[in-house]
Design a protein around this motif. Structure first.
Motif, PDB file in Angstrom:
ATOM      1  N   LEU A 179       0.819  -1.212   0.000  1.00 21.18           N
ATOM      2  CA  LEU A 179       0.000   0.000   0.000  1.00 21.18           C
ATOM      3  C   LEU A 179       0.851   1.260   0.000  1.00 21.18           C
ATOM      4  O   LEU A 179       0.493   2.264  -0.623  1.00 21.18           O
ATOM      5  N   MET A 180       2.004   1.232   0.686  1.00 23.49           N
ATOM      6  CA  MET A 180       2.805   2.443   0.840  1.00 23.49           C
ATOM      7  C   MET A 180       3.271   3.001  -0.503  1.00 23.49           C
ATOM      8  O   MET A 180       3.593   4.185  -0.611  1.00 23.49           O
ATOM      9  N   LEU A 181       3.303   2.159  -1.547  1.00 26.19           N
ATOM     10  CA  LEU A 181       3.729   2.635  -2.856  1.00 26.19           C
ATOM     11  C   LEU A 181       2.585   3.193  -3.686  1.00 26.19           C
ATOM     12  O   LEU A 181       2.818   3.879  -4.680  1.00 26.19           O
ATOM     13  N   PHE A 182       1.344   2.910  -3.303  1.00 25.32           N
ATOM     14  CA  PHE A 182       0.207   3.300  -4.124  1.00 25.32           C
ATOM     15  C   PHE A 182      -0.722   4.286  -3.426  1.00 25.32           C
ATOM     16  O   PHE A 182      -1.546   4.923  -4.080  1.00 25.32           O
ATOM     17  N   ASP A 184      -1.377   7.899  -1.513  1.00 25.45           N
ATOM     18  CA  ASP A 184      -0.816   9.231  -1.721  1.00 25.45           C
ATOM     19  C   ASP A 184       0.507   9.350  -0.966  1.00 25.45           C
ATOM     20  O   ASP A 184       0.591   9.046   0.227  1.00 25.45           O
ATOM     21  N   THR A 185       1.559   9.777  -1.657  1.00 25.46           N
ATOM     22  CA  THR A 185       2.902   9.784  -1.074  1.00 25.46           C
ATOM     23  C   THR A 185       2.981  10.702   0.139  1.00 25.46           C
ATOM     24  O   THR A 185       3.575  10.342   1.169  1.00 25.46           O
ATOM     25  N   ARG A 186       2.404  11.886   0.035  1.00 25.20           N
ATOM     26  CA  ARG A 186       2.451  12.817   1.172  1.00 25.20           C
ATOM     27  C   ARG A 186       1.751  12.204   2.385  1.00 25.20           C
ATOM     28  O   ARG A 186       2.217  12.356   3.523  1.00 25.20           O
ATOM     29  N   THR A 187       0.645  11.507   2.161  1.00 28.93           N
ATOM     30  CA  THR A 187      -0.064  10.858   3.264  1.00 28.93           C
ATOM     31  C   THR A 187       0.824   9.814   3.938  1.00 28.93           C
ATOM     32  O   THR A 187       0.859   9.705   5.169  1.00 28.93           O
ATOM     33  N   MET A 188       1.558   9.036   3.139  1.00 30.60           N
ATOM     34  CA  MET A 188       2.443   8.031   3.723  1.00 30.60           C
ATOM     35  C   MET A 188       3.605   8.678   4.468  1.00 30.60           C
ATOM     36  O   MET A 188       4.052   8.164   5.495  1.00 30.60           O
ATOM     37  N   CYS A 189       4.087   9.814   3.972  1.00 26.24           N
ATOM     38  CA  CYS A 189       5.145  10.529   4.701  1.00 26.24           C
ATOM     39  C   CYS A 189       4.627  11.006   6.056  1.00 26.24           C
ATOM     40  O   CYS A 189       5.341  10.941   7.066  1.00 26.24           O
ATOM     41  N   VAL A 190       3.383  11.489   6.080  1.00 27.43           N
ATOM     42  CA  VAL A 190       2.765  11.883   7.352  1.00 27.43           C
ATOM     43  C   VAL A 190       2.674  10.684   8.287  1.00 27.43           C
ATOM     44  O   VAL A 190       2.957  10.779   9.483  1.00 27.43           O
ATOM     45  N   GLU A 276      12.007   7.646   6.158  1.00 29.12           N
ATOM     46  CA  GLU A 276      11.605   6.341   6.669  1.00 29.12           C
ATOM     47  C   GLU A 276      10.828   5.557   5.620  1.00 29.12           C
ATOM     48  O   GLU A 276      10.971   4.328   5.501  1.00 29.12           O
ATOM     49  N   LEU A 277       9.980   6.249   4.845  1.00 29.25           N
ATOM     50  CA  LEU A 277       9.262   5.590   3.756  1.00 29.25           C
ATOM     51  C   LEU A 277      10.252   4.989   2.754  1.00 29.25           C
ATOM     52  O   LEU A 277      10.080   3.860   2.302  1.00 29.25           O
ATOM     53  N   LEU A 399       3.113  -1.214   9.079  1.00 30.64           N
ATOM     54  CA  LEU A 399       2.700  -0.108   8.224  1.00 30.64           C
ATOM     55  C   LEU A 399       3.186  -0.303   6.792  1.00 30.64           C
ATOM     56  O   LEU A 399       2.491   0.046   5.834  1.00 30.64           O
ATOM     57  N   SER A 400       4.383  -0.861   6.641  1.00 29.79           N
ATOM     58  CA  SER A 400       4.949  -1.044   5.297  1.00 29.79           C
ATOM     59  C   SER A 400       4.482  -2.333   4.642  1.00 29.79           C
ATOM     60  O   SER A 400       4.537  -2.457   3.418  1.00 29.79           O
ATOM     61  N   ALA A 401       4.035  -3.320   5.430  1.00 34.37           N
ATOM     62  CA  ALA A 401       3.667  -4.626   4.883  1.00 34.37           C
ATOM     63  C   ALA A 401       2.245  -4.675   4.354  1.00 34.37           C
ATOM     64  O   ALA A 401       1.884  -5.613   3.638  1.00 34.37           O
TER      65      ALA A 401
END
Length: 491
Positions: A179-182, A184-190, A276-277, A399-401
């Motif tokens: 999911l972290m790749l698909f 919204d990138t800014r949301t994942m950075c948050v 971290e992402l 979170l990353s899995a």
């Protein structure tokens, strides 16, 4: 008369990214084992092979740990390292490696490591590192960052490494895209920036503590999330997780205040989250590679190490290396002939799903763990150490899995996407967990596996990976020694 060596160094097996060994590697090691007279051979797999210096330093730390545990039996045991194209970021408090201060030098070293181990991606890596360095306040910078991450991680469906992204098999809809790749990138950075802030606050308040005391009693506030069978097998989880982010049901995309957070987040914190992402995307790529090399490289090579000798093989994997070691079981079985039996398998803070050995997936109508039933290939103990205070495996890993298309909104992120090294093997009938140092009370010849709570010695401080690599304790060495001292296998 020469005295026997206290502990034998049997060198290393070196795999390339295609899971291939140099010619005659197995023959060379087998001859060295035979000449040394080693009875118990530890095959150690970790993920810190940035370069020869770093790999040798971490190998040395494991060798010293084992040598201390075997100091009363000189010459009986030895260690063989497994080298594969893997790396850790230079800020991860690696055992035996001098800690580099954060800064331009560490960034350059990490970029060199990445370019060396992820060939063909120099353009994306250079752009990603430049964005992290510049920390632009333009919205498009995060879009560019996300695009580069997706380009870095994508593999064609026909690529042989593609099927190794998941720790599950047999699902109706197989999932392999994180999911972290698909999202919204800014949301994942948050999301990752918030997780890092949760770590700092947990340290400030002293709220991070194990859910099980040294004497095995439950802590006063523990969670019993999961089925009754899972509670009995895995034991209590912390009532207050290291971050509430993994206590949520569903996924990052399931709603909540993230959109507003993304608009108001501090720019510096956002770029900390982006760093971290980036690390977690790289680890996703390395987890794929670990499964591939484990099944197609190390697994088929193991029988040759024991050929024409009575040496006993003890496979030990840490972190990313635990996934490689676990998938080596699949390579053992796929060899066609009767597979060699490992004398023991120890997964130290394993970076893979806690359902990897499960015969069914509690949140799915079909499917099972990728290593389902393969514990039968381990004649002696199968130890899995876990720590409720390993921040990487307790928070950053789940979170990353998470995979795209996940619809399990009734279970928490931590339960569905949790790691072996955070709360142990789950979804398999077995004994209740024991604390580190208490394993001697168990009849290890009869157990399919044993979860070992190492929270008292393996714990994160103020850096997210400090606890994950913190396994160089005499108690861990004694656990590895005990794996070899069990005379027979499980009945």
């Amino acid at each position: 008369m020469p005295q026997p060596a206290a502990f034998h160094d049997l060198g290393a097996l070196r795999f390339d990214g295609g899971a291939a060994l140099a010619p005659d590697s197995v023959d060379r090691v087998r001859a060295a084992v035979r000449d040394s007279g080693v009875r118990d051979l530890y095959i150690v797999v970790h993920g810190a092979h940035n370069d020869e210096e770093v790999g040798a330093a971490v190998d040395g730390a494991y060798r010293r740990l084992l040598a201390e545990a075997w100091q009363d039996a000189p010459g009986r045991a030895g260690m063989l390292s497994v080298h594969w194209p893997s790396l850790c970021f230079r800020d991860e408090d690696l055992p035996g490696v001098e800690q580099r201060p954060d800064g331009a030098e560490a960034d350059r070293e990490t970029l060199d490591d990445l370019v060396r181990h992820l060939p063909g991606h120099e353009e994306e890596l250079t752009r990603i590192v430049a964005l992290l360095r510049d920390r632009s306040d333009h919205e498009t910078a995060f879009d560019d960052f996300g695009t580069q991450l997706r380009r870095l991680a994508e593999v064609p469906l026909q690529d042989p490494v593609a099927p190794f992204a998941s720790d599950a098999e047999g699902e109706i809809i197989p999932q392999s895209d994180p999911l972290m790749l698909f999202e919204d990138t800014r949301t994942m950075c948050v999301e990752f920036a918030g997780a890092l802030d949760d770590l700092r606050r947990a340290g400030d308040t002293g709220s991070a503590r194990p859910a099980r005391h040294e004497d095995g009693r439950k802590g006063p506030d523990v969670s019993e999330e999961g089925t009754l069978a899972e509670i009995r097998v895995a034991g209590p989880r912390p009532a207050r997780p290291l971050s509430e982010r993994v206590a949520r049901a569903g996924t990052v995309a399931s709603g909540g205040p993230l959109g507003e957070q993304a608009r108001t987040a501090d720019q510096a914190a956002l770029w900390d989250g982006a760093h971290e992402l980036f690390r977690q995307v790289v680890r996703h790529m390395l987890r794929r590679r670990a499964g591939f090399i484990g099944e197609l490289g190390l697994g088929p090579a193991l029988p040759g190490l024991a050929e024409d000798s009575e040496v006993r093989l003890h496979l030990v994997g840490h972190g990313l290396g635990a996934r490689l070691a676990g998938f080596a079981l699949r390579g053992l079985e796929s060899g066609g002939a009767e597979p060699v039996m490992l004398s023991s398998l120890t997964l130290l803070q394993g970076e893979m799903s806690h359902f990897a050995f499960a015969d069914s997936l509690p949140q799915q109508v079909s499917g099972h763990g990728a290593l389902w039933s393969l514990q039968r290939l381990v004649q002696g103990p199968l130890f899995c150490t876990f720590s409720h205070l390993d921040f990487h495996l307790g928070v950053l890993y789940p979170l990353s899995a998470q995979m795209i298309g996940d619809s399990a909104d009734l279970t928490s992120i931590a339960r569905k996407w949790g790691a072996l090294g955070f709360d142990g093997v789950q979804g398999v009938e077995g004994p209740a967990p024991v604390c580190l140092g208490e394993t001697g009370k168990e009849d290890l010849r009869r157990l399919p596996y044993l979860n070992v709570d190492a929270s008292e010695v393996v714990h994160t401080t103020d850096r997210p990976f400090s606890g994950h690599h913190d396994v160089m304790h005499p108690e861990i060495g004694q656990l590895l020694r005990q794996a070899a001292d069990v005379p027979g296998g499980a009945d």
